[in-house]
Design an enzyme around this catalytic site. Structure first.
Site, PDB file in Angstrom:
ATOM      1  N   LYS A   1       0.848  -1.191   0.000  1.00 56.31           N
ATOM      2  CA  LYS A   1       0.000   0.000   0.000  1.00 56.31           C
ATOM      3  C   LYS A   1       0.882   1.239   0.000  1.00 56.31           C
ATOM      4  O   LYS A   1       1.672   1.441   0.920  1.00 56.31           O
ATOM      5  CB  LYS A   1      -0.908  -0.007   1.235  1.00 56.31           C
ATOM      6  CG  LYS A   1      -1.898  -1.160   1.259  1.00 56.31           C
ATOM      7  CD  LYS A   1      -2.722  -1.145   2.534  1.00 56.31           C
ATOM      8  CE  LYS A   1      -3.627  -2.356   2.625  1.00 56.31           C
ATOM      9  NZ  LYS A   1      -4.708  -2.340   1.624  1.00 56.31           N
TER      10      LYS A   1
ATOM     11  N   ARG B   1      -9.959 -11.889   0.517  1.00 54.37           N
ATOM     12  CA  ARG B   1     -10.799 -12.897  -0.144  1.00 54.37           C
ATOM     13  C   ARG B   1     -10.103 -14.257  -0.192  1.00 54.37           C
ATOM     14  O   ARG B   1     -10.767 -15.299  -0.225  1.00 54.37           O
ATOM     15  CB  ARG B   1     -11.175 -12.412  -1.548  1.00 54.37           C
ATOM     16  CG  ARG B   1     -10.026 -12.248  -2.508  1.00 54.37           C
ATOM     17  CD  ARG B   1     -10.370 -11.389  -3.705  1.00 54.37           C
ATOM     18  NE  ARG B   1     -10.561  -9.993  -3.325  1.00 54.37           N
ATOM     19  CZ  ARG B   1     -10.920  -9.028  -4.183  1.00 54.37           C
ATOM     20  NH1 ARG B   1     -11.138  -9.320  -5.448  1.00 54.37           N
ATOM     21  NH2 ARG B   1     -11.062  -7.783  -3.780  1.00 54.37           N
TER      22      ARG B   1
END
Length: 574
Positions: free
Chosen positions: A357, A434
């Site tokens: 990030k 996920r």
């Protein structure tokens, strides 16, 4: 330095001479070529030695601990049917709508309760409401301290145009508790200026009580100094009395305690709340309510045995090992007729992995919030453990880990294999949640559940679509959607159903595996839900809730979804 080199050399010799077979912790992907498999085996024991050293250092990182003086506030509640002018205490909080503030031609209140109070106070309330332009709008409040009543202070708290929602009454409780903190009040009473027409007064009282508990609470565990709230008791006036109402107030306190736990877990920094610590907290919940809850914590080796390659790939880079959490609630008395599962994303920190990030909007410093889904699940578990609903069995499941960067970590382009045998090409290591949920959902379905709801701070796309106060709901089941939305009507939390557009799955297809883990930029929240669907048994009703928006507000956890989850479980109870 020499000692370090010798230590590393001896570790390497031990590694290369090891003949015990094991899987690489980065992958459980089935490879066809044995030489590649042998290379994977060679690094596994070395990573184990690094694990031990780093885990010891990590446990004391920053030397930060919860303040030993910290105690969650405890309130006692009572319901009374008395004249408001006769109540004695520190603060009388009156919830008023805009309509309640209507005045006659002599500038006197027309509302009976306000008229009686103002008469005892010589008309000061009417004057103050005019001078301070208090109109009863939601969020407005004014508190005055005057002689003339048994109460030291009287406060007016705006409820908006009409007071009919759970959120309005919860907000009243929170605002009254906040005013009590400011005034250092030890006992308060809360009353509605107009309670006629309320369909369920017990539910109104419950919402007010819940708001009061949450309003007085402050997470000061990591502050060197903090004031303890003086508030000890809350009287709720004019909404009835009796055992049924007392039961509702107990329920409100049980749910609020679950919300507070969820907030504390989510607020805890990653140097304190590691995957192991999260598992420890889950076990503590089961121990507290051992008559109905049991805990099973799977370690890395046990997860390998279950072929959870997708989950373990995410965990592979971290010095803190993964912990797979499974709490089971079984009702007292008769056996359950229905089995439910709540699955929460449990990334105690998310660096993004090799797709790290970066940039001003990446919010990497807020990635302790990435386990908000697991906090909701464990908060619900605590509440359910206290409420003990009958007729329903509930499984609380969290695949806890960190998404970090190291030589053993998952790389962009890697192919991992989930526990249902499906292969995933990782085209973005920052779409890791996920991957952990994939194996958690397979595990949940294998428990023989009828319905499963998963919660995750999954996508920025959902934040963009719905903002910061509404969660996105994805499900192919209309019946399950009706159940959860009915529960949210009672809890007052905001959800919005999103489309499951199957044509978007085209962007999730891989040339070398069954699927990739991210699709096109557009519709990212939808493709994430479609990805999760691949790991749910078709016979199981399933819902995915993306809580990326409402999981925190002003850098503090909200405990979002816990109240709705508890209501949903109760709706499925006999």
């Amino acid at each position: 330095m020499v000692a370090s080199v010798l230590s590393l050399a001896s570790s390497f010799i031990a590694v290369t001479s090891s003949s015990s077979p094991s899987y690489s912790s980065s992958f459980l992907t089935k490879l066809r070529h044995a030489p590649c498999l042998r290379l994977c085996l060679a690094v596994s024991p070395l990573r184990g030695k690094k694990h031990m050293a780093h885990t010891i250092a990590r446990a004391t990182l920053g030397l930060t601990q919860i303040s030993p003086a910290f105690e969650a506030p405890k309130l006692t509640f009572a319901t009374k049917e008395i004249d408001v002018t006769e109540w004695k205490g520190d603060l009388l909080a009156v919830g008023v709508t805009e309509k309640d503030l209507a005045k006659d031609q002599n500038s006197k209140f027309e509302n009976p309760i306000l008229k009686k109070l103002d008469s005892c106070l010589g008309g000061v309330l009417a004057e103050v409401s005019t001078e301070e332009d208090f109109t009863g709008k939601s969020g407005q409040s004014t508190v005055v301290r005057l002689p003339g009543l048994g109460s030291k202070r009287v406060g007016l708290f705006g409820l908006g145009q009409s007071a009919s929602s759970t959120a309005a009454f919860t907000g009243l409780g929170e605002a009254a508790a906040a005013a009590a903190k400011t005034a250092q009040a030890s006992d308060i009473a809360i009353v509605l200026a107009s309670s006629e027409g309320l369909s369920a007064k017990s539910c109104t009282a419950s919402a007010i009580a819940s708001g009061a508990v949450l309003g007085i609470y402050e997470d000061n565990r990591y502050k060197s100094e903090s004031k303890k709230p003086a508030l000890k008791s809350v009287d709720i006036l004019g909404l009835g009395t009796g055992p049924e109402l007392e039961k509702k107030l107990k329920y409100a306190q049980d749910v609020a305690s679950g919300i507070i736990l969820g907030k504390e877990l989510t607020n805890s920094p990653a140097n304190v709340l590691t995957p192991g610590k999260l598992a420890e907290e889950a076990s503590n919940i089961a121990s507290l309510y051992s008559d109905v809850l049991s805990a099973k914590i799977l370690n890395e080796e046990q997860c390998k045995d279950l072929k959870m390659g997708s989950y373990l790939a995410v965990a592979a880079a971290s010095a803190n090992p993964p912990h797979f959490i499974h709490l089971t609630y079984k009702p007292p008395g008769e056996p359950a007729k229905l089995k439910l599962a709540l699955v929460g994303k449990g990334l105690t920190f998310d660096s993004g992995g090799y797709n790290i990030k970066t940039g001003p909007d990446c919010s990497i410093e807020r990635m302790k919030f990435d386990m908000g889904g697991s906090a909701a699940v464990l908060g619900a578990a605590k509440a359910i453990g206290q409420i003990k609903p009958s007729g329903v069995e509930v499984h609380f499941i969290v695949a806890a880990c960190e998404n970090m960067i190291s030589g053993t970590g998952m790389r962009p382009g890697d192919i991992v294999t989930a526990s249902n045998g499906k292969t995933i090409e990782v085209n973005n290591t920052d779409a890791e949640g996920r991957l952990t949920l994939a194996d958690a959902l397979v595990y949940a379905c294998n428990q023989g559940v009828d319905k499963v709801v998963d919660l995750a701070t999954l996508t920025g796309a959902c934040r963009v679509a719905l903002g910061l106060s509404i969660a996105g709901v994805f499900t192919p089941s209309d019946d399950l959607a009706k159940e959860v939305f009915a529960a949210s009507e009672i809890s007052g939390e905001k959800f919005w159903r999103m489309p499951m557009e199957e044509s978007y799955w085209e962007s999730m297809k891989s040339g070398v595996a069954d699927m990739v883990n991210t699709g096109d930029r557009y519709g990212g929240a939808i493709t994430a839900a479609l990805f999760l669907k691949q790991f749910v048994d078709e016979k199981v009703q399933w819902m995915h809730i993306d809580i990326a928006g409402p999981v925190h507000s002003k850098r503090t956890a909200t405990g979002f979804a816990i109240s709705t989850l508890v209501e949903w479980v109760l709706k499925n109870s006999s």
